[in-house]
Scaffold this motif. Structure first.
Motif, PDB file in Angstrom:
ATOM      1  N   THR A 101       3.508   0.372  -1.935  1.00 33.81           N
ATOM      2  CA  THR A 101       4.349   1.573  -1.845  1.00 33.81           C
ATOM      3  C   THR A 101       4.546   2.180  -3.227  1.00 33.81           C
ATOM      4  O   THR A 101       4.461   3.408  -3.391  1.00 33.81           O
ATOM      5  CB  THR A 101       5.711   1.218  -1.205  1.00 33.81           C
ATOM      6  N   ASP A 102       4.782   1.344  -4.226  1.00 35.05           N
ATOM      7  CA  ASP A 102       4.963   1.814  -5.600  1.00 35.05           C
ATOM      8  C   ASP A 102       3.691   2.494  -6.123  1.00 35.05           C
ATOM      9  O   ASP A 102       3.747   3.581  -6.703  1.00 35.05           O
ATOM     10  CB  ASP A 102       5.352   0.641  -6.497  1.00 35.05           C
ATOM     11  N   ILE A 103       2.554   1.884  -5.883  1.00 31.01           N
ATOM     12  CA  ILE A 103       1.273   2.449  -6.329  1.00 31.01           C
ATOM     13  C   ILE A 103       1.037   3.805  -5.670  1.00 31.01           C
ATOM     14  O   ILE A 103       0.680   4.783  -6.329  1.00 31.01           O
ATOM     15  CB  ILE A 103       0.112   1.468  -6.019  1.00 31.01           C
ATOM     16  N   GLU A 104       1.252   3.884  -4.363  1.00 31.37           N
ATOM     17  CA  GLU A 104       1.017   5.135  -3.638  1.00 31.37           C
ATOM     18  C   GLU A 104       1.971   6.246  -4.062  1.00 31.37           C
ATOM     19  O   GLU A 104       1.620   7.426  -3.977  1.00 31.37           O
ATOM     20  CB  GLU A 104       1.089   4.899  -2.137  1.00 31.37           C
ATOM     21  N   SER A 105       3.161   5.880  -4.553  1.00 35.79           N
ATOM     22  CA  SER A 105       4.107   6.905  -5.015  1.00 35.79           C
ATOM     23  C   SER A 105       3.703   7.471  -6.379  1.00 35.79           C
ATOM     24  O   SER A 105       4.111   8.568  -6.739  1.00 35.79           O
ATOM     25  CB  SER A 105       5.528   6.330  -5.086  1.00 35.79           C
ATOM     26  N   LYS A 106       2.878   6.749  -7.126  1.00 33.45           N
ATOM     27  CA  LYS A 106       2.513   7.166  -8.485  1.00 33.45           C
ATOM     28  C   LYS A 106       1.119   7.755  -8.606  1.00 33.45           C
ATOM     29  O   LYS A 106       0.846   8.495  -9.552  1.00 33.45           O
ATOM     30  CB  LYS A 106       2.611   5.969  -9.430  1.00 33.45           C
ATOM     31  N   TYR A 107       0.222   7.409  -7.673  1.00 32.77           N
ATOM     32  CA  TYR A 107      -1.180   7.783  -7.826  1.00 32.77           C
ATOM     33  C   TYR A 107      -1.727   8.419  -6.553  1.00 32.77           C
ATOM     34  O   TYR A 107      -1.193   8.212  -5.470  1.00 32.77           O
ATOM     35  CB  TYR A 107      -2.023   6.545  -8.176  1.00 32.77           C
ATOM     36  N   ASN A 108      -2.816   9.137  -6.689  1.00 35.68           N
ATOM     37  CA  ASN A 108      -3.507   9.746  -5.555  1.00 35.68           C
ATOM     38  C   ASN A 108      -4.463   8.709  -4.959  1.00 35.68           C
ATOM     39  O   ASN A 108      -5.652   8.698  -5.258  1.00 35.68           O
ATOM     40  CB  ASN A 108      -4.264  11.000  -6.006  1.00 35.68           C
ATOM     41  N   VAL A 109      -3.915   7.825  -4.136  1.00 33.67           N
ATOM     42  CA  VAL A 109      -4.687   6.746  -3.509  1.00 33.67           C
ATOM     43  C   VAL A 109      -5.453   7.333  -2.332  1.00 33.67           C
ATOM     44  O   VAL A 109      -4.854   7.903  -1.418  1.00 33.67           O
ATOM     45  CB  VAL A 109      -3.768   5.599  -3.044  1.00 33.67           C
ATOM     46  N   ILE A 110      -6.788   7.178  -2.359  1.00 28.28           N
ATOM     47  CA  ILE A 110      -7.587   7.711  -1.253  1.00 28.28           C
ATOM     48  C   ILE A 110      -8.045   6.621  -0.286  1.00 28.28           C
ATOM     49  O   ILE A 110      -8.384   6.918   0.853  1.00 28.28           O
ATOM     50  CB  ILE A 110      -8.777   8.560  -1.756  1.00 28.28           C
ATOM     51  N   GLU A 111      -8.047   5.370  -0.725  1.00 21.45           N
ATOM     52  CA  GLU A 111      -8.311   4.223   0.141  1.00 21.45           C
ATOM     53  C   GLU A 111      -7.594   3.021  -0.445  1.00 21.45           C
ATOM     54  O   GLU A 111      -7.384   2.947  -1.657  1.00 21.45           O
ATOM     55  CB  GLU A 111      -9.814   3.915   0.224  1.00 21.45           C
ATOM     56  N   GLU A 153      -5.329 -13.649  -2.337  1.00 25.98           N
ATOM     57  CA  GLU A 153      -5.213 -12.357  -1.677  1.00 25.98           C
ATOM     58  C   GLU A 153      -4.698 -11.327  -2.675  1.00 25.98           C
ATOM     59  O   GLU A 153      -3.674 -11.538  -3.328  1.00 25.98           O
ATOM     60  CB  GLU A 153      -4.255 -12.472  -0.492  1.00 25.98           C
ATOM     61  N   SER A 154      -5.434 -10.213  -2.786  1.00 22.09           N
ATOM     62  CA  SER A 154      -5.147  -9.219  -3.812  1.00 22.09           C
ATOM     63  C   SER A 154      -5.234  -7.808  -3.251  1.00 22.09           C
ATOM     64  O   SER A 154      -6.054  -7.530  -2.383  1.00 22.09           O
ATOM     65  CB  SER A 154      -6.167  -9.357  -4.958  1.00 22.09           C
ATOM     66  N   LEU A 155      -4.378  -6.919  -3.770  1.00 24.79           N
ATOM     67  CA  LEU A 155      -4.401  -5.516  -3.364  1.00 24.79           C
ATOM     68  C   LEU A 155      -5.534  -4.783  -4.060  1.00 24.79           C
ATOM     69  O   LEU A 155      -5.815  -5.039  -5.234  1.00 24.79           O
ATOM     70  CB  LEU A 155      -3.103  -4.822  -3.778  1.00 24.79           C
ATOM     71  N   TRP A 156      -6.168  -3.846  -3.340  1.00 21.01           N
ATOM     72  CA  TRP A 156      -7.103  -2.946  -4.005  1.00 21.01           C
ATOM     73  C   TRP A 156      -6.765  -1.516  -3.611  1.00 21.01           C
ATOM     74  O   TRP A 156      -6.223  -1.268  -2.537  1.00 21.01           O
ATOM     75  CB  TRP A 156      -8.560  -3.263  -3.688  1.00 21.01           C
ATOM     76  N   ASN A 157      -7.044  -0.597  -4.541  1.00 22.09           N
ATOM     77  CA  ASN A 157      -6.800   0.822  -4.325  1.00 22.09           C
ATOM     78  C   ASN A 157      -7.897   1.627  -4.991  1.00 22.09           C
ATOM     79  O   ASN A 157      -8.299   1.323  -6.122  1.00 22.09           O
ATOM     80  CB  ASN A 157      -5.452   1.238  -4.938  1.00 22.09           C
ATOM     81  N   LEU A 158      -8.370   2.642  -4.300  1.00 21.99           N
ATOM     82  CA  LEU A 158      -9.296   3.606  -4.876  1.00 21.99           C
ATOM     83  C   LEU A 158      -8.468   4.846  -5.180  1.00 21.99           C
ATOM     84  O   LEU A 158      -7.866   5.439  -4.281  1.00 21.99           O
ATOM     85  CB  LEU A 158     -10.434   3.933  -3.910  1.00 21.99           C
ATOM     86  N   VAL A 159      -8.427   5.216  -6.464  1.00 27.18           N
ATOM     87  CA  VAL A 159      -7.557   6.294  -6.927  1.00 27.18           C
ATOM     88  C   VAL A 159      -8.397   7.445  -7.466  1.00 27.18           C
ATOM     89  O   VAL A 159      -9.348   7.228  -8.218  1.00 27.18           O
ATOM     90  CB  VAL A 159      -6.590   5.771  -8.024  1.00 27.18           C
ATOM     91  N   ASP A 160      -8.022   8.658  -7.067  1.00 23.13           N
ATOM     92  CA  ASP A 160      -8.684   9.872  -7.532  1.00 23.13           C
ATOM     93  C   ASP A 160      -7.817  10.472  -8.638  1.00 23.13           C
ATOM     94  O   ASP A 160      -6.670  10.828  -8.407  1.00 23.13           O
ATOM     95  CB  ASP A 160      -8.816  10.844  -6.358  1.00 23.13           C
ATOM     96  N   PHE A 161      -8.369  10.540  -9.842  1.00 24.44           N
ATOM     97  CA  PHE A 161      -7.669  11.127 -10.976  1.00 24.44           C
ATOM     98  C   PHE A 161      -8.260  12.503 -11.263  1.00 24.44           C
ATOM     99  O   PHE A 161      -9.221  12.634 -12.006  1.00 24.44           O
ATOM    100  CB  PHE A 161      -7.803  10.247 -12.225  1.00 24.44           C
TER     101      PHE A 161
END
Length: 142
Positions: A62-72, A82-90
């Motif tokens: 939730t914190d990551i999605e509030s700060k970055y443009n997460v596309i996946e 077990e680890s989180l992954w995020n693809l971010v569009d800058f």
């Protein structure tokens, strides 16, 4: 290449990535960049101490999605954890980029790692990040 504190290692394909070690207020880490004219690919790992009020995975996401443009986003395993992954569009950077981040914890110490693969969008894209995934698999903690 092993970090300055001898706590983790990663393997770059060759010296053209120009990997650099750093230990500073951003944490302990390694970053390598492959330049191709104005375009780039990069792979880095940063180690930090967990905050006293370390968030669970749902709160982290939730914190990551509030700060970055997460596309996946999703869950993966790094070294069995077990680890989180995020693809971010800058799109706001001087060179727009896509970055694939994985946040993973050290198995026994109060540390966590952010592993990231980035490509400039002017020449590269999501497929190029997928081709770099083998770099991420070279990450090992000591």
């Amino acid at each position: 290449m092993t970090d300055n504190l001898d706590r983790f290692k990663v393997t770059y394909p060759d010296e053209s990535w120009e990997p650099n070690l750093h230990t500073d207020n951003l944490g302990n880490g390694i970053i390598g960049v492959l330049l191709d004219g104005e375009s780039f690919k990069s792979f880095g790992v940063t180690e930090l101490t967990k905050a006293e009020n370390w968030m669970n995975k749902k709160e982290q996401q939730t914190d990551i999605e509030s700060k970055y443009n997460v596309i996946e986003s999703g869950i993966t395993k790094i070294n069995g954890i077990e680890s989180l992954w995020n693809l971010v569009d800058f799109d706001t950077d001087s060179i727009p980029s896509l970055t694939f981040y994985v946040t993973t914890e050290h198995p026994t110490k109060n540390l966590f790692y952010t592993i990231n693969l980035s490509v400039s969008k002017d020449k590269y894209g999501k497929q190029d990040i997928c081709e770099l995934e083998s770099l991420m698999k070279t990450f090992k903690t000591h």
